[in-house]
Write a protein that holds these residues in place. Structure first.
Motif, PDB file in Angstrom:
ATOM      1  N   UNK A 124     -46.423  10.548   2.907  1.00 21.50           N
ATOM      2  CA  UNK A 124     -47.587  11.408   2.641  1.00 21.50           C
ATOM      3  C   UNK A 124     -47.839  12.319   3.831  1.00 21.50           C
ATOM      4  N   UNK A 125     -47.637  11.810   5.041  1.00 23.04           N
ATOM      5  CA  UNK A 125     -47.783  12.647   6.231  1.00 23.04           C
ATOM      6  C   UNK A 125     -46.677  13.691   6.287  1.00 23.04           C
ATOM      7  N   UNK A 126     -45.468  13.309   5.880  1.00 23.29           N
ATOM      8  CA  UNK A 126     -44.373  14.279   5.795  1.00 23.29           C
ATOM      9  C   UNK A 126     -44.750  15.420   4.846  1.00 23.29           C
ATOM     10  N   UNK A 127     -45.283  15.067   3.682  1.00 25.97           N
ATOM     11  CA  UNK A 127     -45.707  16.085   2.714  1.00 25.97           C
ATOM     12  C   UNK A 127     -46.786  16.990   3.308  1.00 25.97           C
ATOM     13  N   UNK A 128     -47.704  16.393   4.047  1.00 27.07           N
ATOM     14  CA  UNK A 128     -48.762  17.190   4.693  1.00 27.07           C
ATOM     15  C   UNK A 128     -48.164  18.193   5.673  1.00 27.07           C
ATOM     16  N   UNK A 129     -47.209  17.744   6.490  1.00 27.15           N
ATOM     17  CA  UNK A 129     -46.602  18.631   7.493  1.00 27.15           C
ATOM     18  C   UNK A 129     -45.749  19.712   6.834  1.00 27.15           C
ATOM     19  N   UNK A 144     -38.130   3.934  -0.846  1.00 25.60           N
ATOM     20  CA  UNK A 144     -39.186   4.947  -0.921  1.00 25.60           C
ATOM     21  C   UNK A 144     -38.637   6.320  -0.545  1.00 25.60           C
ATOM     22  N   UNK A 145     -37.769   6.355   0.443  1.00 26.86           N
ATOM     23  CA  UNK A 145     -37.161   7.631   0.840  1.00 26.86           C
ATOM     24  C   UNK A 145     -36.306   8.204  -0.280  1.00 26.86           C
ATOM     25  N   UNK A 190     -35.671  12.652  -4.279  1.00 28.91           N
ATOM     26  CA  UNK A 190     -35.316  13.158  -5.609  1.00 28.91           C
ATOM     27  C   UNK A 190     -36.415  14.004  -6.233  1.00 28.91           C
ATOM     28  N   UNK A 191     -37.540  14.156  -5.540  1.00 32.43           N
ATOM     29  CA  UNK A 191     -38.627  14.991  -6.049  1.00 32.43           C
ATOM     30  C   UNK A 191     -38.959  16.137  -5.110  1.00 32.43           C
TER      31      UNK A 191
END
Length: 249
Positions: free
Chosen positions: A233-238, A101-102, A107-108
């Motif tokens: 998803x939490x990483x993206x939020x932060x 998943x990482x 890559x995006x």
């Protein structure tokens, strides 16, 4: 009497025709009413199905629950953009499960985000894995070997020890020159990077793997039983929080 009977019969036929006319006049409205009822019933069923299947809107992550705010900033390296660090270990089974998943997430990445691995240095096999990572980094083969070393340890079990010879053999099986790898593994530069990684983990309050640090401020780790995508998803939020804060400066 015949006339009376015929008249009555005629009246009866006329009554039937009138009743038929009334039925004909009523039929379209009745059909429309039934059609509207059927449509309403179908819409009600669809609404129930949608409310059952449609995902609920996710609540925003909460500090202290979904992530921790570090007491002091802990930046891994200077540079532009928003830094995201994953502290990992090849000895960590949870890291091996998290890695696909990482990799897909990495890559995006948007252009304003820079990613960095930092190996955990907790002693024993963790330290050996950290040295292996930095030796591979010196030779420029991390992209080629990172996922493969996880597989060698946790799936294929072709790397079951943490001696320099066993690790060098594992990298040689992946096409890395064994002598060059062994030299990099034993180098002073690798030892210095391992010591730095130890210091970084202390500064970032890392006590488990995998751990992710966002912008040197926010620390988060997978919750038991949660999918890796939930953590990312939490990483993206932060990242969004940090991006918005920088836009206001």
């Amino acid at each position: 009497m015949k006339h009376s009977v015929i008249e009555q019969a005629g009246n009866g036929e006329a009554g039937k025709r009138e009743a038929g006319n009334r039925a004909s006049r009523m039929a379209p409205s009745t059909r429309r009413a039934r059609a509207r009822g059927a449509i309403a019933w179908i819409m009600a069923i669809a609404l129930i199905a949608f409310s059952t299947v449609a995902p609920a809107r996710q609540a925003a992550p909460v500090a202290g629950v979904d992530y921790t705010i570090l007491a002091k900033p802990a930046q891994a390296s200077p540079g532009p953009g928003i830094e995201v660090v994953q502290v990992f270990s090849y000895a960590c089974g949870a890291c091996a499960k998290f890695d696909p998943a990482m990799q897909a997430w990495r890559h995006k990445l948007p252009r304003d985000v820079r990613f960095q691995y930092v190996p955990a240095v907790f002693g024993g096999a963790f330290d050996a894995g950290a040295k292996a990572y930095y030796a591979a980094a010196q030779l420029g083969v991390v992209d080629k070997t990172h996922a493969a070393i996880y597989r060698a340890v946790h799936v294929e079990q072709t790397l079951t020890g943490d001696s320099p010879d066993q690790i060098s053999d594992a990298y040689a099986r992946l096409g890395v020159d064994r002598a060059r790898f062994a030299s990099a593994y034993a180098s002073k530069k690798t030892d210095e990077r391992v010591q730095w990684a130890r210091s970084y983990a202390i500064a970032a309050e890392v006590d488990s793997t995998p751990t992710i640090i966002v912008a040197g401020k926010y620390k988060l780790a997978p919750k038991p039983g949660a999918a890796p995508e939930a953590l990312l998803a939490t990483v993206d939020y932060l990242i969004g929080v940090e991006r918005a804060a920088r836009a206001k400066r």
